[in-house]
Design a protein around this motif. Structure first.
Motif, short mmCIF file in Angstrom:
data_model
loop_
_atom_site.label_atom_id
_atom_site.label_comp_id
_atom_site.label_asym_id
_atom_site.label_seq_id
_atom_site.Cartn_x
_atom_site.Cartn_y
_atom_site.Cartn_z
N ALA A 32 -23.94 -1.69 -30.21
CA ALA A 32 -23.74 -0.39 -29.55
C ALA A 32 -22.82 -0.54 -28.35
O ALA A 32 -21.94 0.30 -28.11
CB ALA A 32 -25.08 0.20 -29.13
N ALA A 33 -23.01 -1.61 -27.58
CA ALA A 33 -22.15 -1.84 -26.42
C ALA A 33 -20.72 -2.13 -26.85
O ALA A 33 -19.77 -1.65 -26.23
CB ALA A 33 -22.71 -3.00 -25.59
N ALA A 34 -20.56 -2.93 -27.90
CA ALA A 34 -19.22 -3.24 -28.40
C ALA A 34 -18.52 -1.98 -28.90
O ALA A 34 -17.33 -1.77 -28.62
CB ALA A 34 -19.30 -4.28 -29.52
N GLU A 35 -19.25 -1.15 -29.62
CA GLU A 35 -18.66 0.10 -30.12
C GLU A 35 -18.15 0.97 -28.97
O GLU A 35 -17.04 1.49 -29.02
CB GLU A 35 -19.69 0.86 -30.95
N ARG A 36 -18.96 1.10 -27.94
CA ARG A 36 -18.56 1.96 -26.82
C ARG A 36 -17.40 1.36 -26.03
O ARG A 36 -16.41 2.03 -25.76
CB ARG A 36 -19.76 2.19 -25.90
N LEU A 37 -17.52 0.08 -25.67
CA LEU A 37 -16.50 -0.53 -24.82
C LEU A 37 -15.19 -0.71 -25.55
O LEU A 37 -14.11 -0.51 -24.96
CB LEU A 37 -17.00 -1.88 -24.28
N PHE A 66 -23.91 -13.89 -32.96
CA PHE A 66 -22.59 -13.77 -33.60
C PHE A 66 -21.79 -15.04 -33.30
O PHE A 66 -21.89 -15.61 -32.21
CB PHE A 66 -21.84 -12.54 -33.08
N ALA A 67 -20.97 -15.44 -34.26
CA ALA A 67 -20.19 -16.66 -34.10
C ALA A 67 -19.09 -16.49 -33.06
O ALA A 67 -18.61 -17.46 -32.49
CB ALA A 67 -19.58 -17.07 -35.44
N GLY A 68 -18.68 -15.27 -32.80
CA GLY A 68 -17.60 -15.00 -31.85
C GLY A 68 -17.17 -13.56 -31.96
O GLY A 68 -17.84 -12.72 -32.57
N LYS A 69 -16.02 -13.24 -31.35
CA LYS A 69 -15.56 -11.86 -31.30
C LYS A 69 -15.28 -11.31 -32.70
O LYS A 69 -15.64 -10.16 -33.01
CB LYS A 69 -14.31 -11.76 -30.43
N THR A 70 -14.65 -12.11 -33.56
CA THR A 70 -14.34 -11.63 -34.91
C THR A 70 -15.61 -11.33 -35.69
O THR A 70 -15.71 -10.32 -36.39
CB THR A 70 -13.49 -12.66 -35.67
N ASP A 71 -16.61 -12.20 -35.57
CA ASP A 71 -17.88 -11.98 -36.27
C ASP A 71 -18.56 -10.70 -35.76
O ASP A 71 -19.11 -9.91 -36.55
CB ASP A 71 -18.79 -13.19 -36.07
N LEU A 72 -18.52 -10.48 -34.46
CA LEU A 72 -19.09 -9.26 -33.88
C LEU A 72 -18.32 -8.04 -34.37
O LEU A 72 -18.92 -7.01 -34.72
CB LEU A 72 -19.03 -9.34 -32.35
N PHE A 125 -9.38 -2.05 -34.81
CA PHE A 125 -9.60 -3.02 -35.88
C PHE A 125 -8.27 -3.42 -36.51
O PHE A 125 -8.02 -4.60 -36.78
CB PHE A 125 -10.52 -2.43 -36.95
N TRP A 126 -7.44 -2.42 -36.78
CA TRP A 126 -6.15 -2.68 -37.43
C TRP A 126 -5.27 -3.55 -36.53
O TRP A 126 -4.66 -4.53 -36.99
CB TRP A 126 -5.45 -1.36 -37.75
N LEU A 127 -5.19 -3.22 -35.25
CA LEU A 127 -4.37 -4.00 -34.32
C LEU A 127 -4.88 -5.43 -34.21
O LEU A 127 -4.09 -6.38 -34.18
CB LEU A 127 -4.37 -3.33 -32.93
N TYR A 128 -6.19 -5.59 -34.16
CA TYR A 128 -6.77 -6.93 -34.05
C TYR A 128 -6.42 -7.74 -35.29
O TYR A 128 -6.06 -8.92 -35.20
CB TYR A 128 -8.28 -6.82 -33.88
N ALA A 135 -8.50 -13.20 -38.96
CA ALA A 135 -9.32 -11.99 -38.92
C ALA A 135 -8.72 -10.91 -39.79
O ALA A 135 -9.44 -10.11 -40.39
CB ALA A 135 -9.45 -11.49 -37.48
N GLY A 136 -7.39 -10.88 -39.87
CA GLY A 136 -6.71 -9.85 -40.66
C GLY A 136 -7.15 -9.86 -42.12
O GLY A 136 -7.34 -8.79 -42.73
N TRP A 137 -7.32 -11.03 -42.68
CA TRP A 137 -7.74 -11.11 -44.09
C TRP A 137 -9.16 -10.56 -44.27
O TRP A 137 -9.45 -9.88 -45.25
CB TRP A 137 -7.68 -12.56 -44.58
N ARG A 138 -10.02 -10.84 -43.32
CA ARG A 138 -11.40 -10.36 -43.44
C ARG A 138 -11.47 -8.86 -43.23
O ARG A 138 -12.25 -8.16 -43.89
CB ARG A 138 -12.28 -11.11 -42.41
N ILE A 139 -10.66 -8.34 -42.32
CA ILE A 139 -10.62 -6.89 -42.12
C ILE A 139 -10.02 -6.21 -43.33
O ILE A 139 -10.47 -5.14 -43.76
CB ILE A 139 -9.83 -6.56 -40.84
N ALA A 140 -9.00 -6.84 -43.93
CA ALA A 140 -8.40 -6.29 -45.15
C ALA A 140 -9.43 -6.22 -46.27
O ALA A 140 -9.44 -5.26 -47.06
CB ALA A 140 -7.21 -7.15 -45.59
N ASP A 141 -10.31 -7.21 -46.35
CA ASP A 141 -11.38 -7.18 -47.35
C ASP A 141 -12.32 -6.00 -47.11
O ASP A 141 -12.80 -5.37 -48.06
CB ASP A 141 -12.18 -8.49 -47.32
N TRP A 142 -12.59 -5.69 -45.84
CA TRP A 142 -13.44 -4.54 -45.52
C TRP A 142 -12.79 -3.24 -46.01
O TRP A 142 -13.44 -2.39 -46.60
CB TRP A 142 -13.68 -4.49 -44.01
#
Length: 220
Positions: A32-37, A66-72, A125-128, A135-142
């Motif tokens: 919830a904090a990550a979504e807002r910030l 979480f393993a890190g920022k990408t996992d979060l 998400f797209w910019l990241y 991370a781009g490959w994992r976001i593309a899978d989403w």
């Protein structure tokens, strides 16, 4: 058989469940904090320290879940998908506007905060993913999973007049469900981004017209 003072089989059995509950609460608070910030500041504008502090937790709590920022980030993407009955940003914007009209609230900005936040997060998400190759490959899978889900929901569409395709084949001029799903998502995101900047000249209602053009009309 005796047990240590203050300890019973029942209390011992309840502990794993209690730990799971606390872990789920911690994850929910961090998400919830990550979504807002991240919606307010951008992914690169809010660190894991910031997210932990906003959740009332320590940075260690982040790394224990979480393993890190990408996992979060990926966990947040899944949370957004599972938490929404509507996944089209434009549909959410239109519904928010209708709710505001019915209740008589004067501020549209308040009523469309949830879809606005979703649109901001999708951009982030797209910019990241564009800046981080792994991370781009994992976001593309989403995104691919969302396209596949939408494609399964699409009904066959009418193409131009023809004698009828063979079973399993497309009619001339007819797009495959996967292609229509891709175009539908592109229309939704692109129109939502324009609408949020210019709601008067780019109405959210235009999305339903665009979907009909892209998806076609269901066959009788």
């Amino acid at each position: 058989m005796t047990h240590a003072r203050g300890h019973t089989p029942e209390s011992g059995a309840a502990r794993p469940g209690a730990r799971r509950d606390r872990r789920e609460q911690t994850r929910a608070a961090l998400l919830a904090a990550a979504e807002r910030l991240w919606a307010e500041r951008g992914i690169h504008g809010a660190s894991l320290d910031d997210i932990a502090a906003a959740a009332g937790l320590t940075k260690g709590a982040v790394y224990s879940n979480f393993a890190g920022k990408t996992d979060l980030l990926l966990a947040l993407m899944e949370r957004i998908t599972s938490a929404r009955t509507r996944t089209d940003v434009c549909d959410e914007l239109r519904a928010a506007a209708e709710d505001a009209d019915r209740t008589g609230r004067p501020s549209r900005r308040d009523s469309d905060e949830a879809p606005r936040r979703l649109a901001l997060l999708l951009v982030e998400f797209w910019l990241y993913g564009m800046r981080d190759y792994a991370a781009g490959w994992r976001i593309a899978d989403w995104y691919a999973e969302r396209r596949e889900q939408l494609a399964r929901e699409l009904e066959p569409a009418d193409g131009p007049a023809h004698d009828g395709p063979a079973p399993g084949e497309l009619a001339p001029g007819e797009l495959a469900p996967g292609d229509r799903a891709t175009l539908t998502m592109a229309l939704d995101f692109g129109l939502a981004f324009q609408h949020l900047l210019d709601p008067v000249r780019v109405p959210a209602d235009l999305y339903s017209t665009g979907k009909t053009l892209v998806q076609g009309r269901p066959r009788p």
